[in-house]
Design a protein around this motif. Structure first.
Motif, short mmCIF file in Angstrom:
data_model
loop_
_atom_site.label_atom_id
_atom_site.label_comp_id
_atom_site.label_asym_id
_atom_site.label_seq_id
_atom_site.Cartn_x
_atom_site.Cartn_y
_atom_site.Cartn_z
N GLU A 1 16.72 17.59 5.20
CA GLU A 1 15.55 17.79 4.33
C GLU A 1 15.79 17.24 2.94
OE1 GLU A 1 14.15 21.92 6.60
OE2 GLU A 1 15.15 21.99 4.66
N GLU A 2 17.00 17.43 2.40
CA GLU A 2 17.31 16.93 1.07
C GLU A 2 17.35 15.41 1.05
OE1 GLU A 2 20.96 18.77 0.01
OE2 GLU A 2 20.06 20.76 -0.29
N ASP B 1 10.21 20.04 5.33
CA ASP B 1 10.71 20.99 6.32
C ASP B 1 11.06 20.23 7.60
OD1 ASP B 1 11.13 23.61 5.70
OD2 ASP B 1 9.13 24.30 6.20
N CYS B 2 12.17 20.58 8.22
CA CYS B 2 12.53 20.04 9.54
C CYS B 2 12.73 21.22 10.49
CB CYS B 2 13.79 19.19 9.46
SG CYS B 2 13.59 17.66 8.52
N MET B 3 11.96 21.26 11.57
CA MET B 3 12.02 22.38 12.50
C MET B 3 12.02 21.87 13.94
SD MET B 3 9.55 25.22 10.65
CE MET B 3 8.15 24.12 10.42
N GLY C 1 16.49 16.85 19.46
CA GLY C 1 15.93 15.72 18.73
C GLY C 1 16.47 15.61 17.32
N VAL C 2 15.83 14.78 16.52
CA VAL C 2 16.36 14.45 15.20
C VAL C 2 16.39 15.66 14.26
CG1 VAL C 2 15.71 12.02 15.29
CG2 VAL C 2 14.06 13.70 14.45
N CYS C 3 15.51 16.65 14.47
CA CYS C 3 15.51 17.83 13.62
C CYS C 3 16.47 18.91 14.12
CB CYS C 3 14.10 18.42 13.52
SG CYS C 3 12.93 17.35 12.67
#
Length: 503
Positions: free
Chosen positions: A132-133, A156-158, A121-123
């Motif tokens: 994230e930036e 945060d992207c996880m 997916g997108v993360c």
């Protein structure tokens, strides 16, 4: 409710975590945070009508523990759709600020956001830090003025492999905290299934394996319990099915009156579980058994014969931590605070602000409640005192709250306690260590006094610097060690240290 406006009334209860699940078309997932796909509660009459339906409210898609399927319950009376910045304009945090007429509660944006997608997916398909930036910079621009600029928007992207690739969950709330990439915890949270076995414990972790706590400035933490819905999880070690989807650690919402209740180590943390059914954990605060532990809770599981578990929290395990009460290792007392305005000669200081808890100890951690704040107005050479438990206007007599303040040669301001007791205690290193005031240098070894950021700030016009950051440029790197024989005082940044006789 509207960002930036005082909170006059609200029918919403404080929610430690909000999950907004969406489905994304992976063929068009660029800048997903700008797309109108995120659920927002209806306002006005339609929102009020929906809130009257208790069963529907329980299944509301952005309340964790409700139905996480984003395709359901999105009808006329329930949600509208918007971008992430529109979500932050409508689902808001609250901040208590001081004004000329007294304290006021203002709506501000939640500054910590977590996005979790399925594998692929997108993360998962973009550069983690780059994504994230980009989100942080975009939201920081559109929400400028509605959050604390010393913190900024943290993202945060996880990845959660159990989610479909096209699903994205967004988390925000008082219990969502985003550590910076590479940031190290300053404290810890541990769960002991058997309290007698001190080597065996579980710690809450984020989905990518980082510890979920405890970091500098962390004032709340939501931890999932085995249901796979949240961005941070913990194993409570129970063979029984635990029906509460998460537990929430935060500081007390209401300040406890002075001398009314004995507390552990000056920390005002509470533990609660999401209301569930059946085998719901029940926490009870208990005495500490570990020297580093600040707060401990016993956790009983209703209806089982299991040995009650124990959850322990330490806000700062570093030698440089501020102690509320002296320990066997403490050998220095913070006798006063001394601000030399010549230290900031390249800037015009407007105000110096200091926060103290209900025992007149510096509020060095986010899990402490400020009882009183002392503000020094440099331009008018006046002092103001805010009592946060009161509704009246600020006053100018710090002696009434047990403080004393004086100026020295019009260049220096010294603040102390009227009873002569210290603002806290320190354990100085045996051999000289470099003093570090900024958490930017947390990877460097040294004596870290970055906790000063939690107890004060200095304003220069439109710029506000937290206390540690303000002294970082001038004072970081100076050596510090125990007192030499005959040495009666050390000045370290704004801290005036004297030997503690019992240390």
């Amino acid at each position: 409710m509207t960002l930036g406006n005082p909170v006059r009334f609200t029918d919403e209860t404080d929610r430690p975590v909000i999950m907004i699940p969406v489905k994304l078309d992976l063929r068009d997932n660029q800048a997903f945070w700008r797309r109108n796909v995120f659920g927002i509660p209806k306002r006005g009459l339609l929102g009020w009508l929906f809130s009257k339906g208790s069963k529907a409210a329980r299944d509301f898609p952005w309340v964790v523990g409700g139905n996480p399927d984003p395709s359901k319950r999105a009808g006329l009376f329930q949600v509208s759709r918007g971008s992430v910045d529109e979500v932050l304009y409508n689902i808001t945090d609250k901040l208590v600020i001081g004004t000329a007429n007294g304290s006021e509660v203002v709506e501000v944006a939640f500054q910590h956001l977590t996005f979790v997608s399925g594998a692929g997916g997108v993360c998962d398909t973009a550069s983690e830090m780059g994504l994230e930036e980009r989100i942080s910079e975009s939201l920081g621009s559109t929400l400028k003025g509605y959050f604390d600029p010393t913190i900024g928007i943290r993202v945060d992207c996880m990845v959660n492999p159990s989610l479909p690739a096209n699903q994205l969950n967004m988390y925000l709330g008082q219990g969502v905290f985003v550590p910076r990439r590479g940031e190290r915890p300053i404290g810890w949270i541990r769960y002991y299934p058997d309290p007698s076995m001190r080597e065996e414990y579980n710690q809450p972790q984020l989905l990518d394996g980082r510890p979920a706590g405890l970091y500098k400035g962390q004032g709340g933490l939501v931890i999932g319990i085995g249901e796979g819905l949240l961005h941070s999880e913990i194993d409570l070690g129970s063979d029984e099915d635990v029906q509460s989807p998460f537990m929430f650690i935060n500081k007390e919402a209401v300040l406890t009156p002075v001398n009314e209740e004995t507390r552990a180590r000056g920390v005002d943390a509470t533990l609660s579980f999401c209301r569930g059914h059946g085998n719901e954990p029940v926490p009870t605060q208990v005495a500490r058994t570990d020297e580093q532990c600040d707060v401990a809770w016993k956790i009983d599981f209703v209806g089982t014969a299991q040995i009650p578990g124990r959850l322990e929290l330490c806000v700062d395990s570093r030698k440089s931590r501020l102690h509320w009460k002296p320990t066997n290792g403490c050998n220095a007392a913070v006798s006063s605070l001394l601000f030399d305005l010549r230290d900031f000669s390249h800037r015009d200081i407007d105000r110096v602000w200091i926060d103290l808890d209900r025992d007149n100890i510096l509020t060095a951690y986010a899990l402490q409640v400020a009882r009183v704040s002392l503000v020094w107005d440099c331009e008018n050479e006046e002092q103001y005192v805010y009592e946060w438990g009161q509704t009246g206007a600020p006053f100018k007599t710090p002696g009434s709250v047990g403080l004393k303040c004086r100026t020295i040669e019009n260049n220096m301001i010294e603040v102390g306690r009227a009873d002569g007791e210290p603002f806290g205690y320190l354990e100085l290193p045996d051999v000289p260590e470099k003093v570090i005031f900024s958490d930017t240098f947390q990877s460097f070894s040294g004596y870290h006094l970055d906790w000063l950021d939690q107890c004060g700030r200095i304003s220069f016009g439109d710029t506000v610097l937290s206390l540690g950051e303000a002294y970082a440029e001038k004072c970081s790197g100076m050596p510090l060690a125990r007192f030499e024989p005959g040495e009666i005082k050390k000045v370290v940044g704004p801290l005036v240290l004297t030997p503690y006789e019992g240390g």
